[in-house]
Design a protein around this motif. Structure first.
Motif, PDB file in Angstrom:
ATOM      1  N   PRO A 168       0.808  -1.228   0.000  1.00  0.00           N
ATOM      2  CA  PRO A 168       0.000   0.000   0.000  1.00  0.00           C
ATOM      3  C   PRO A 168       0.837   1.273   0.000  1.00  0.00           C
ATOM      4  O   PRO A 168       0.286   2.376  -0.162  1.00  0.00           O
ATOM      5  CB  PRO A 168      -0.809  -0.117   1.297  1.00  0.00           C
ATOM      6  CG  PRO A 168       0.094  -0.885   2.210  1.00  0.00           C
ATOM      7  CD  PRO A 168       0.839  -1.865   1.334  1.00  0.00           C
ATOM      8  N   PHE A 169       2.151   1.137   0.160  1.00  0.00           N
ATOM      9  CA  PHE A 169       3.014   2.310   0.260  1.00  0.00           C
ATOM     10  C   PHE A 169       3.603   2.681  -1.102  1.00  0.00           C
ATOM     11  O   PHE A 169       3.801   1.838  -1.969  1.00  0.00           O
ATOM     12  CB  PHE A 169       4.141   2.060   1.264  1.00  0.00           C
ATOM     13  CG  PHE A 169       3.649   1.784   2.657  1.00  0.00           C
ATOM     14  CD1 PHE A 169       3.189   2.813   3.467  1.00  0.00           C
ATOM     15  CD2 PHE A 169       3.639   0.492   3.163  1.00  0.00           C
ATOM     16  CE1 PHE A 169       2.729   2.557   4.752  1.00  0.00           C
ATOM     17  CE2 PHE A 169       3.186   0.225   4.444  1.00  0.00           C
ATOM     18  CZ  PHE A 169       2.725   1.259   5.242  1.00  0.00           C
ATOM     19  N   THR A 183      23.362  -6.745  -2.779  1.00  0.00           N
ATOM     20  CA  THR A 183      23.144  -7.009  -4.204  1.00  0.00           C
ATOM     21  C   THR A 183      21.770  -6.566  -4.692  1.00  0.00           C
ATOM     22  O   THR A 183      21.562  -6.372  -5.879  1.00  0.00           O
ATOM     23  CB  THR A 183      23.295  -8.519  -4.507  1.00  0.00           C
ATOM     24  OG1 THR A 183      22.349  -9.249  -3.709  1.00  0.00           O
ATOM     25  CG2 THR A 183      24.706  -8.986  -4.194  1.00  0.00           C
ATOM     26  N   GLN A 184      20.816  -6.407  -3.756  1.00  0.00           N
ATOM     27  CA  GLN A 184      19.455  -6.063  -4.162  1.00  0.00           C
ATOM     28  C   GLN A 184      18.733  -5.347  -3.028  1.00  0.00           C
ATOM     29  O   GLN A 184      18.939  -5.644  -1.855  1.00  0.00           O
ATOM     30  CB  GLN A 184      18.681  -7.321  -4.562  1.00  0.00           C
ATOM     31  CG  GLN A 184      17.300  -7.052  -5.137  1.00  0.00           C
ATOM     32  CD  GLN A 184      16.584  -8.353  -5.522  1.00  0.00           C
ATOM     33  OE1 GLN A 184      17.083  -9.448  -5.265  1.00  0.00           O
ATOM     34  NE2 GLN A 184      15.429  -8.235  -6.134  1.00  0.00           N
ATOM     35  N   ILE A 185      17.896  -4.381  -3.406  1.00  0.00           N
ATOM     36  CA  ILE A 185      17.074  -3.656  -2.433  1.00  0.00           C
ATOM     37  C   ILE A 185      15.610  -3.822  -2.813  1.00  0.00           C
ATOM     38  O   ILE A 185      15.231  -3.603  -3.970  1.00  0.00           O
ATOM     39  CB  ILE A 185      17.442  -2.154  -2.396  1.00  0.00           C
ATOM     40  CG1 ILE A 185      18.893  -1.974  -1.948  1.00  0.00           C
ATOM     41  CG2 ILE A 185      16.505  -1.403  -1.446  1.00  0.00           C
ATOM     42  CD1 ILE A 185      19.370  -0.536  -1.992  1.00  0.00           C
ATOM     43  N   ILE A 186      14.772  -4.224  -1.849  1.00  0.00           N
ATOM     44  CA  ILE A 186      13.346  -4.442  -2.097  1.00  0.00           C
ATOM     45  C   ILE A 186      12.533  -3.547  -1.169  1.00  0.00           C
ATOM     46  O   ILE A 186      12.765  -3.514   0.041  1.00  0.00           O
ATOM     47  CB  ILE A 186      12.959  -5.918  -1.862  1.00  0.00           C
ATOM     48  CG1 ILE A 186      13.751  -6.839  -2.785  1.00  0.00           C
ATOM     49  CG2 ILE A 186      11.460  -6.121  -2.084  1.00  0.00           C
ATOM     50  CD1 ILE A 186      13.498  -8.314  -2.534  1.00  0.00           C
ATOM     51  N   PHE A 187      11.575  -2.834  -1.733  1.00  0.00           N
ATOM     52  CA  PHE A 187      10.663  -2.007  -0.955  1.00  0.00           C
ATOM     53  C   PHE A 187       9.373  -2.806  -0.746  1.00  0.00           C
ATOM     54  O   PHE A 187       8.660  -3.124  -1.705  1.00  0.00           O
ATOM     55  CB  PHE A 187      10.369  -0.696  -1.683  1.00  0.00           C
ATOM     56  CG  PHE A 187      11.576   0.197  -1.821  1.00  0.00           C
ATOM     57  CD1 PHE A 187      11.880   1.135  -0.845  1.00  0.00           C
ATOM     58  CD2 PHE A 187      12.423   0.076  -2.919  1.00  0.00           C
ATOM     59  CE1 PHE A 187      12.999   1.959  -0.965  1.00  0.00           C
ATOM     60  CE2 PHE A 187      13.540   0.882  -3.047  1.00  0.00           C
ATOM     61  CZ  PHE A 187      13.838   1.825  -2.066  1.00  0.00           C
ATOM     62  N   GLU A 188       9.078  -3.125   0.495  1.00  0.00           N
ATOM     63  CA  GLU A 188       7.907  -3.943   0.802  1.00  0.00           C
ATOM     64  C   GLU A 188       7.278  -3.449   2.085  1.00  0.00           C
ATOM     65  O   GLU A 188       7.535  -2.315   2.527  1.00  0.00           O
ATOM     66  CB  GLU A 188       8.307  -5.418   0.902  1.00  0.00           C
ATOM     67  CG  GLU A 188       9.510  -5.688   1.780  1.00  0.00           C
ATOM     68  CD  GLU A 188      10.018  -7.111   1.667  1.00  0.00           C
ATOM     69  OE1 GLU A 188       9.428  -7.915   0.932  1.00  0.00           O
ATOM     70  OE2 GLU A 188      11.020  -7.423   2.336  1.00  0.00           O
ATOM     71  N   ASN A 189       6.442  -4.293   2.684  1.00  0.00           N
ATOM     72  CA  ASN A 189       5.775  -3.880   3.925  1.00  0.00           C
ATOM     73  C   ASN A 189       5.423  -5.083   4.777  1.00  0.00           C
ATOM     74  O   ASN A 189       5.312  -6.206   4.283  1.00  0.00           O
ATOM     75  CB  ASN A 189       4.512  -3.084   3.611  1.00  0.00           C
ATOM     76  CG  ASN A 189       3.397  -3.958   3.065  1.00  0.00           C
ATOM     77  OD1 ASN A 189       3.515  -4.486   1.956  1.00  0.00           O
ATOM     78  ND2 ASN A 189       2.334  -4.136   3.831  1.00  0.00           N
ATOM     79  N   THR A 245       3.668  -1.271   8.375  1.00  0.00           N
ATOM     80  CA  THR A 245       5.043  -0.765   8.439  1.00  0.00           C
ATOM     81  C   THR A 245       5.736  -0.936   7.091  1.00  0.00           C
ATOM     82  O   THR A 245       5.830  -2.059   6.581  1.00  0.00           O
ATOM     83  CB  THR A 245       5.856  -1.530   9.505  1.00  0.00           C
ATOM     84  OG1 THR A 245       5.202  -1.409  10.775  1.00  0.00           O
ATOM     85  CG2 THR A 245       7.265  -0.977   9.603  1.00  0.00           C
ATOM     86  N   PRO A 246       6.223   0.165   6.495  1.00  0.00           N
ATOM     87  CA  PRO A 246       7.002   0.029   5.262  1.00  0.00           C
ATOM     88  C   PRO A 246       8.375  -0.558   5.581  1.00  0.00           C
ATOM     89  O   PRO A 246       9.006  -0.182   6.580  1.00  0.00           O
ATOM     90  CB  PRO A 246       7.110   1.471   4.751  1.00  0.00           C
ATOM     91  CG  PRO A 246       6.966   2.320   5.960  1.00  0.00           C
ATOM     92  CD  PRO A 246       6.069   1.577   6.901  1.00  0.00           C
TER      93      PRO A 246
END
Length: 235
Positions: free
Chosen positions: A54-55, A75-81, A85-86
């Motif tokens: 939802p963010f 090696t990798q960045i993931i935007f999740e929740n 909380t993000p």
């Protein structure tokens, strides 16, 4: 030729006794496993492993430089929740770490209440949790994974969600359908322990014996044709 057919008949008879139950298990297992769609075995109609985030990008105000500096060789960045909380998850070759997307602090392991709420959020059916249990090491149906939560629901299929104790993510979904499939898979491959070894000696031995059973049956069929042909000629 009679010298060949007589032992073939005895061999076929005793191999039939030996193989009867296992051949039935193979046939029944093949029927059951082909009749159940794999998406139902994996529980995709019961729960989902991932939820829509939802963010938006602007909600993640924590410093990426500060976060990535805490992980070796990212090696990798993931935007999740996780629930409300993000999260910013940084993955390296050997591990992954989740951080609060607002404060930048390491994400604390979810509580029992949070795990239960997250499991309910992933559920696609109308059911209520019966129990939420922390397992230092899970059972075989979850691959003996360590540090997980087991959340069981009160639906007809005894839906069970396993979630990681570290980040609350759904590890796998199990149900009565999966357990029935797993039972017949065990019978099919004849691995009664781990149910993973498709090349175990027992299966190979019974498969080879089944080939002998078929060959002896073919020989008896040939004899039957020969007997019928000789009978017609004499008549």
């Amino acid at each position: 030729m009679k010298r060949i057919f007589k032992p073939a008949r005895k061999l076929h008879k005793w191999l039939g006794y030996l193989l009867a139950l296992q051949i039935l298990a193979w046939l029944l297992g093949g029927l059951v496993m082909s009749a159940i769609p794999l998406e139902k075995v994996h529980g995709k109609h019961l729960a989902t492993r991932t939820l829509n985030n939802p963010f938006t990008q602007t909600d993640y105000v924590a410093s990426l430089d500060n976060i990535t500096s805490q992980v070796k060789n990212p090696t990798q960045i993931i935007f999740e929740n996780f629930l409300t909380t993000p999260l910013i998850t940084v993955i390296s070759k050997s591990e992954q770490h989740s951080f609060n997307g607002i404060t930048g602090r390491p994400f604390e392991a979810p509580t029992k209440i949070q795990i239960t709420e997250n499991a309910k959020a992933h559920l696609l059916i109308n059911a209520e949790p019966m129990s939420t249990i922390f397992l230092k090491q899970g059972s075989r149906e979850v691959g003996y994974k360590k540090d997980i939560w087991q959340v069981q629901f009160n639906d007809t299929f005894n839906t069970t969600l396993y979630l990681s104790a570290n980040n609350g993510k759904v590890v796998t979904i199990r149900s009565t359908i999966w357990r029935i499939f797993d039972f017949f898979w065990m019978l099919h491959i004849m691995d009664y322990d781990q149910r993973e070894d498709f090349n175990n000696p027992l299966l190979i031995s019974f498969s080879a014996t089944s080939v002998l059973f078929c060959l002896s049956g073919v020989m008896l069929l040939i004899q039957s044709f020969r007997v019928k042909r000789l009978t017609r000629i004499r008549n």
